[in-house]
Design an enzyme around this catalytic site. Structure first.
Site, short mmCIF file in Angstrom:
data_model
loop_
_atom_site.label_atom_id
_atom_site.label_comp_id
_atom_site.label_asym_id
_atom_site.label_seq_id
_atom_site.Cartn_x
_atom_site.Cartn_y
_atom_site.Cartn_z
N GLN A 73 0.89 -1.27 -0.04
CA GLN A 73 0.10 -0.20 0.13
C GLN A 73 1.32 1.21 -0.24
OE1 GLN A 73 -3.44 -0.51 0.66
NE2 GLN A 73 -3.89 1.26 -0.55
N PHE A 74 1.53 1.71 -1.18
CA PHE A 74 1.76 3.06 -1.43
C PHE A 74 0.90 4.59 -1.22
CE2 PHE A 74 -0.14 3.78 -5.09
CZ PHE A 74 0.06 4.74 -5.45
N THR A 75 0.35 4.32 -0.79
CA THR A 75 0.01 5.40 -0.24
C THR A 75 -0.72 5.64 1.65
OG1 THR A 75 -2.45 3.98 -0.13
CG2 THR A 75 -2.41 4.78 -1.96
#
Length: 140
Positions: A73-75
Protein backbone atom coordinates in the site's frame (compact mmCIF):
# COMPACT_ATOMS: atom_id res chain seq x y z
CA UNK A 1 8.18 1.18 6.71
CA UNK A 2 4.58 1.61 7.78
CA UNK A 3 1.82 -0.89 8.33
CA UNK A 4 -1.85 -0.55 9.16
CA UNK A 5 -2.88 -3.72 10.97
CA UNK A 6 -6.55 -4.63 11.41
CA UNK A 7 -8.23 -7.59 13.03
CA UNK A 8 -10.64 -9.11 10.52
CA UNK A 9 -13.32 -11.78 10.45
CA UNK A 10 -12.53 -12.15 6.78
CA UNK A 11 -10.52 -10.30 4.14
CA UNK A 12 -9.69 -10.88 0.51
CA UNK A 13 -7.94 -9.38 -2.48
CA UNK A 14 -9.38 -9.70 -5.97
CA UNK A 15 -7.47 -8.91 -9.18
CA UNK A 16 -9.16 -9.04 -12.59
CA UNK A 17 -12.18 -10.84 -11.12
CA UNK A 18 -10.14 -13.60 -9.42
CA UNK A 19 -9.45 -13.86 -5.68
CA UNK A 20 -5.66 -13.91 -5.27
CA UNK A 21 -5.57 -13.96 -1.46
CA UNK A 22 -8.13 -14.52 1.30
CA UNK A 23 -8.20 -15.21 5.04
CA UNK A 24 -10.70 -15.66 7.86
CA UNK A 25 -10.23 -14.67 11.51
CA UNK A 26 -6.83 -13.04 11.21
CA UNK A 27 -4.95 -9.85 10.41
CA UNK A 28 -5.16 -7.60 7.37
CA UNK A 29 -1.86 -5.75 6.95
CA UNK A 30 -1.53 -2.81 4.57
CA UNK A 31 2.22 -2.25 4.13
CA UNK A 32 3.98 0.85 2.82
CA UNK A 33 7.68 1.17 2.02
CA UNK A 34 9.82 4.31 1.90
CA UNK A 35 13.23 5.02 0.34
CA UNK A 36 15.33 4.32 3.44
CA UNK A 37 13.82 0.93 4.33
CA UNK A 38 16.10 -2.11 4.45
CA UNK A 39 15.83 -5.92 4.58
CA UNK A 40 16.66 -5.72 8.30
CA UNK A 41 13.72 -3.37 8.82
CA UNK A 42 11.53 -5.81 6.85
CA UNK A 43 12.45 -8.58 9.31
CA UNK A 44 11.66 -6.26 12.24
CA UNK A 45 8.27 -5.39 10.74
CA UNK A 46 7.49 -9.08 10.26
CA UNK A 47 8.33 -9.80 13.90
CA UNK A 48 6.24 -6.88 15.16
CA UNK A 49 3.21 -7.85 13.05
CA UNK A 50 3.46 -11.52 14.04
CA UNK A 51 3.88 -10.77 17.75
CA UNK A 52 1.48 -7.81 17.96
CA UNK A 53 -0.94 -8.50 20.84
CA UNK A 54 -4.05 -7.20 19.06
CA UNK A 55 -6.20 -10.35 19.07
CA UNK A 56 -8.69 -11.45 21.73
CA UNK A 57 -7.31 -12.09 25.22
CA UNK A 58 -4.19 -10.00 24.49
CA UNK A 59 -2.86 -12.63 22.08
CA UNK A 60 -0.92 -12.39 18.83
CA UNK A 61 -0.91 -14.19 15.49
CA UNK A 62 2.21 -15.96 16.77
CA UNK A 63 0.22 -17.22 19.77
CA UNK A 64 -2.92 -18.26 17.90
CA UNK A 65 -1.79 -19.15 14.39
CA UNK A 66 -4.12 -16.48 12.98
CA UNK A 67 -3.52 -16.00 9.24
CA UNK A 68 -2.25 -12.74 7.76
CA UNK A 69 -3.29 -11.08 4.50
CA UNK A 70 -0.53 -8.65 3.51
CA UNK A 71 -1.21 -6.03 0.84
CA UNK A 72 1.32 -3.54 -0.49
CA UNK A 73 0.00 0.00 0.00
CA UNK A 74 2.23 2.83 -1.25
CA UNK A 75 -0.46 5.37 -0.34
CA UNK A 76 0.52 5.04 3.34
CA UNK A 77 3.30 7.47 2.43
CA UNK A 78 0.98 10.01 0.79
CA UNK A 79 1.60 13.58 1.94
CA UNK A 80 -1.38 15.95 1.96
CA UNK A 81 0.15 18.84 3.91
CA UNK A 82 0.22 21.04 0.80
CA UNK A 83 -3.22 21.12 -0.70
CA UNK A 84 -5.69 18.45 -1.71
CA UNK A 85 -3.61 16.38 -4.10
CA UNK A 86 -1.35 13.89 -2.27
CA UNK A 87 2.34 13.75 -3.04
CA UNK A 88 3.80 10.25 -3.27
CA UNK A 89 7.49 11.26 -3.12
CA UNK A 90 8.02 9.56 0.26
CA UNK A 91 6.84 6.20 -1.12
CA UNK A 92 9.63 4.01 -2.45
CA UNK A 93 9.49 3.29 -6.19
CA UNK A 94 8.15 -0.14 -7.14
CA UNK A 95 11.58 -1.58 -7.93
CA UNK A 96 12.71 -0.74 -4.36
CA UNK A 97 9.44 -1.53 -2.58
CA UNK A 98 8.56 -4.88 -4.13
CA UNK A 99 11.61 -6.80 -2.83
CA UNK A 100 11.06 -5.35 0.65
CA UNK A 101 7.38 -6.30 0.68
CA UNK A 102 8.45 -9.79 -0.41
CA UNK A 103 11.05 -9.81 2.38
CA UNK A 104 8.34 -9.09 4.98
CA UNK A 105 6.19 -11.92 3.59
CA UNK A 106 9.13 -14.33 3.59
CA UNK A 107 10.13 -13.33 7.13
CA UNK A 108 6.57 -13.92 8.35
CA UNK A 109 6.49 -17.34 6.70
CA UNK A 110 9.90 -18.18 8.19
CA UNK A 111 8.36 -17.47 11.60
CA UNK A 112 5.62 -20.01 10.84
CA UNK A 113 2.87 -17.56 9.88
CA UNK A 114 0.25 -18.40 7.27
CA UNK A 115 0.42 -15.49 4.84
CA UNK A 116 -1.75 -14.60 1.85
CA UNK A 117 -0.90 -11.61 -0.32
CA UNK A 118 -2.24 -9.19 -2.83
CA UNK A 119 -0.52 -8.71 -6.19
CA UNK A 120 2.13 -6.04 -6.49
CA UNK A 121 1.43 -3.29 -9.09
CA UNK A 122 -2.07 -4.65 -9.76
CA UNK A 123 -5.34 -2.80 -9.37
CA UNK A 124 -6.69 -4.66 -6.35
CA UNK A 125 -10.13 -4.85 -4.82
CA UNK A 126 -9.46 -5.28 -1.10
CA UNK A 127 -12.44 -6.33 0.98
CA UNK A 128 -12.46 -6.74 4.74
CA UNK A 129 -14.82 -7.23 7.63
CA UNK A 130 -13.16 -5.75 10.69
CA UNK A 131 -13.66 -7.31 14.08
CA UNK A 132 -13.36 -5.32 17.25
CA UNK A 133 -12.69 -3.08 15.42
CA UNK A 134 -9.01 -2.97 16.19
CA UNK A 135 -6.73 -1.01 13.90
CA UNK A 136 -3.14 0.02 14.63
CA UNK A 137 -0.44 1.93 12.77
CA UNK A 138 3.08 0.51 13.01
CA UNK A 139 5.63 3.08 11.90
CA UNK A 140 9.24 1.90 11.91
Amino acid sequence: MRAVVQTVGRASVTVDGAVVGAITDGLLVLLGVTHTDTPELARTMARKVHELRILDDDRSAADTGAPILLVSQFTLYGDTRRGRRPSWTAAAPAEVAEPLVTAVVEALRARGATVETGRFRAHMLVESVNTGPRTLLLDL
